[in-house]
Design a protein around this motif. Structure first.
Motif, PDB file in Angstrom:
ATOM      1  N   CYS A 255     -31.060  43.346 106.207  1.00  0.00           N
ATOM      2  CA  CYS A 255     -32.241  44.013 105.655  1.00  0.00           C
ATOM      3  C   CYS A 255     -32.254  43.851 104.131  1.00  0.00           C
ATOM      4  O   CYS A 255     -31.276  44.158 103.464  1.00  0.00           O
ATOM      5  CB  CYS A 255     -32.217  45.494 106.018  1.00  0.00           C
ATOM      6  SG  CYS A 255     -33.577  46.425 105.301  1.00  0.00           S
TER       7      CYS A 255
ATOM      8  N   CYS B 277     -30.649  49.996 102.246  1.00  0.00           N
ATOM      9  CA  CYS B 277     -30.305  49.890 103.662  1.00  0.00           C
ATOM     10  C   CYS B 277     -29.273  48.783 103.901  1.00  0.00           C
ATOM     11  O   CYS B 277     -28.167  49.057 104.329  1.00  0.00           O
ATOM     12  CB  CYS B 277     -31.582  49.640 104.459  1.00  0.00           C
ATOM     13  SG  CYS B 277     -31.311  49.427 106.212  1.00  0.00           S
TER      14      CYS B 277
ATOM     15  N   PHE C 134     -28.819  46.807 106.199  1.00  0.00           N
ATOM     16  CA  PHE C 134     -28.317  46.804 107.578  1.00  0.00           C
ATOM     17  C   PHE C 134     -28.159  45.359 108.068  1.00  0.00           C
ATOM     18  O   PHE C 134     -29.054  44.537 107.890  1.00  0.00           O
ATOM     19  CB  PHE C 134     -29.325  47.550 108.452  1.00  0.00           C
ATOM     20  CG  PHE C 134     -28.921  47.699 109.892  1.00  0.00           C
ATOM     21  CD1 PHE C 134     -27.803  48.439 110.242  1.00  0.00           C
ATOM     22  CD2 PHE C 134     -29.671  47.114 110.902  1.00  0.00           C
ATOM     23  CE1 PHE C 134     -27.435  48.603 111.574  1.00  0.00           C
ATOM     24  CE2 PHE C 134     -29.318  47.263 112.244  1.00  0.00           C
ATOM     25  CZ  PHE C 134     -28.196  48.014 112.562  1.00  0.00           C
TER      26      PHE C 134
ATOM     27  N   CYS D  13     -36.837  45.743 109.846  1.00  0.00           N
ATOM     28  CA  CYS D  13     -35.427  46.132 109.944  1.00  0.00           C
ATOM     29  C   CYS D  13     -35.257  47.054 111.154  1.00  0.00           C
ATOM     30  O   CYS D  13     -35.997  48.015 111.298  1.00  0.00           O
ATOM     31  CB  CYS D  13     -34.984  46.854 108.673  1.00  0.00           C
ATOM     32  SG  CYS D  13     -33.352  47.606 108.823  1.00  0.00           S
TER      33      CYS D  13
ATOM     34  N   CYS E 234     -34.299  50.745 109.420  1.00  0.00           N
ATOM     35  CA  CYS E 234     -35.162  51.525 108.523  1.00  0.00           C
ATOM     36  C   CYS E 234     -36.633  51.094 108.612  1.00  0.00           C
ATOM     37  O   CYS E 234     -37.486  51.674 107.970  1.00  0.00           O
ATOM     38  CB  CYS E 234     -34.673  51.418 107.076  1.00  0.00           C
ATOM     39  SG  CYS E 234     -35.064  49.848 106.260  1.00  0.00           S
TER      40      CYS E 234
ATOM     41  N   HIS F  25     -38.067  48.597 107.341  1.00  0.00           N
ATOM     42  CA  HIS F  25     -38.555  47.871 106.168  1.00  0.00           C
ATOM     43  C   HIS F  25     -39.188  46.575 106.662  1.00  0.00           C
ATOM     44  O   HIS F  25     -38.682  45.945 107.584  1.00  0.00           O
ATOM     45  CB  HIS F  25     -37.373  47.563 105.238  1.00  0.00           C
ATOM     46  CG  HIS F  25     -37.727  46.766 104.031  1.00  0.00           C
ATOM     47  ND1 HIS F  25     -38.310  47.329 102.914  1.00  0.00           N
ATOM     48  CD2 HIS F  25     -37.592  45.440 103.759  1.00  0.00           C
ATOM     49  CE1 HIS F  25     -38.525  46.384 102.014  1.00  0.00           C
ATOM     50  NE2 HIS F  25     -38.095  45.231 102.497  1.00  0.00           N
TER      51      HIS F  25
HETATM   52 ZN   LIG Z   1     -33.276  48.351 106.658  1.00  0.00          ZN
END
Ligand SMILES: [Zn+2]
Ligand SMILES: [Zn+2]
Length: 334
Positions: free
Chosen positions: A33, A38, A40, A60, A63, A65
């Motif tokens: 991400c 984040c 991630f 993502c 989150c 995004h």
């Molecule tokens: Zn994220």
């Protein structure tokens, strides 16, 4: 003597070095991400990345995004590519210096007064790149129920990276898994805390950790019901936070209430846990007359503080699981 280098530099101006990214043994490629809060890391199926994912937007899983598909390289892949580009350029400079030196040496007249030679140490350097290795396999393999793309994560995911879809059922299952994990790790956490901050702090922290399991479960089930109920109309605000009202709403929608899936004893126990959550949230856990009347729990007197045990958490989770399974079955038959 530097003609080769100068020529090489001219050729390098604006050149692009491409670095391949390998997939793991199951055919998944690493993504990360780009949201800096984040970062991630997850994996997407290589074929689906080519066929299902769109260039304009990827989401993502943690989150949600949203960013174009070329923004999802992992930090590791980017660092690897930069290192590779540098290695290629250094290799090209080195090789052109070396060939320049060879030419210079060849050009020396045999019988001159001073003889000079140039030497660039090291052999021919590589000017190709090495692909970025894939990170190790991830445990949780998920296929989106909406667009069918496949991706894997560590821990849990809420959103499909290819279409942004939020799976109500998967999110609920993940939440219950998290609650169980929290309950099961309490003893380990307590041991560690006793070592670092002492017995009192450890006791307090772990008690509140267990207590949060109850409200986590109530909120997870509320969100689940709200999501599943969408096709049946609009439920009043926070209605699914109250067991009786939730049961009635489902009865109206699918002609089955909570007594279709739980025994009377299970419903009573669940009712007590819902009331305990209410006390913890609004009365610091101190028992009042309303609690005793609403829950029918005769084990407490007014003014006592409720106790939440690991067994309570397990009972809550397993009852909510049964209710959700029942609702899911009816909704998919409808
Ligand atoms: Zn994220
Ligand atoms: Zn999807």
């Amino acid at each position: 003597m530097f003609e080769d280098l100068i020529k090489e530099m001219e050729r390098m101006n604006g050149q692009s070095v491409s670095v391949e990214i390998e997939s793991d043994e199951k055919g998944y490629i690493d993504k990360q991400c780009p949201n800096e809060d984040c970062e991630f890391i997850f994996k997407v199926n290589e074929d689906d990345w080519a066929n299902i994912f769109k260039d304009e937007a990827v989401w993502c899983p943690l989150c949600r995004h949203e960013a174009p598909s070329d923004q999802w390289f992992t930090i590791e892949q980017v660092e690897h590519a930069q290192a590779e580009a540098l290695a290629v350029i250094q290799g090209q400079i080195h090789n052109s210096l070396r060939s320049g030196a060879q030419k210079f040496n060849r050009r020396q007249p045999k019988n001159s007064f001073i003889s000079m030679s140039m030497k660039v140490t090291g052999g021919h350097k590589r000017t190709h790149t090495i692909p970025a290795k894939a990170a190790e396999l991830m445990q949780l393999e998920i296929q989106c129920e909406s667009c069918e793309s496949r991706f894997t994560v560590i821990g849990s995911a809420y959103f499909c990276p290819a279409c942004g879809h939020n799976s109500v059922t998967r999110t609920f299952r993940d939440s219950l898994r998290k609650i169980r994990a929290k309950k099961d790790s309490v003893d380990v956490v307590k041991e560690a805390l006793i070592e670092s901050v002492g017995k009192d702090e450890a006791e307090l922290t772990c008690r509140s950790l267990i207590e949060t399991c109850i409200s986590d479960g109530v909120v997870a089930f509320q969100k689940y019901c709200e999501g599943m109920y969408e096709g049946y109309g609009k439920a009043p605000f926070n209605a699914f936070q109250r067991l009786d009202q939730a049961s009635e709403l489902w009865n109206d929608a699918i002609q089955k209430g909570f007594d279709s899936w739980l025994t009377e004893a299970e419903i009573n126990l669940l009712g007590i846990l819902y009331q305990k959550r209410h006390l913890l949230a609004h009365n610091e856990g101190i028992v009042d007359a309303k609690y005793i009347q609403k829950s029918g729990d005769g084990t407490y007197k007014e003014g006592q503080r409720v106790v939440i045990s690991a067994k309570d958490v397990e009972n809550l989770v397993s009852s909510l699981e049964k209710l959700a399974a029942g609702i899911e079955m009816e909704c998919s038959n409808a």
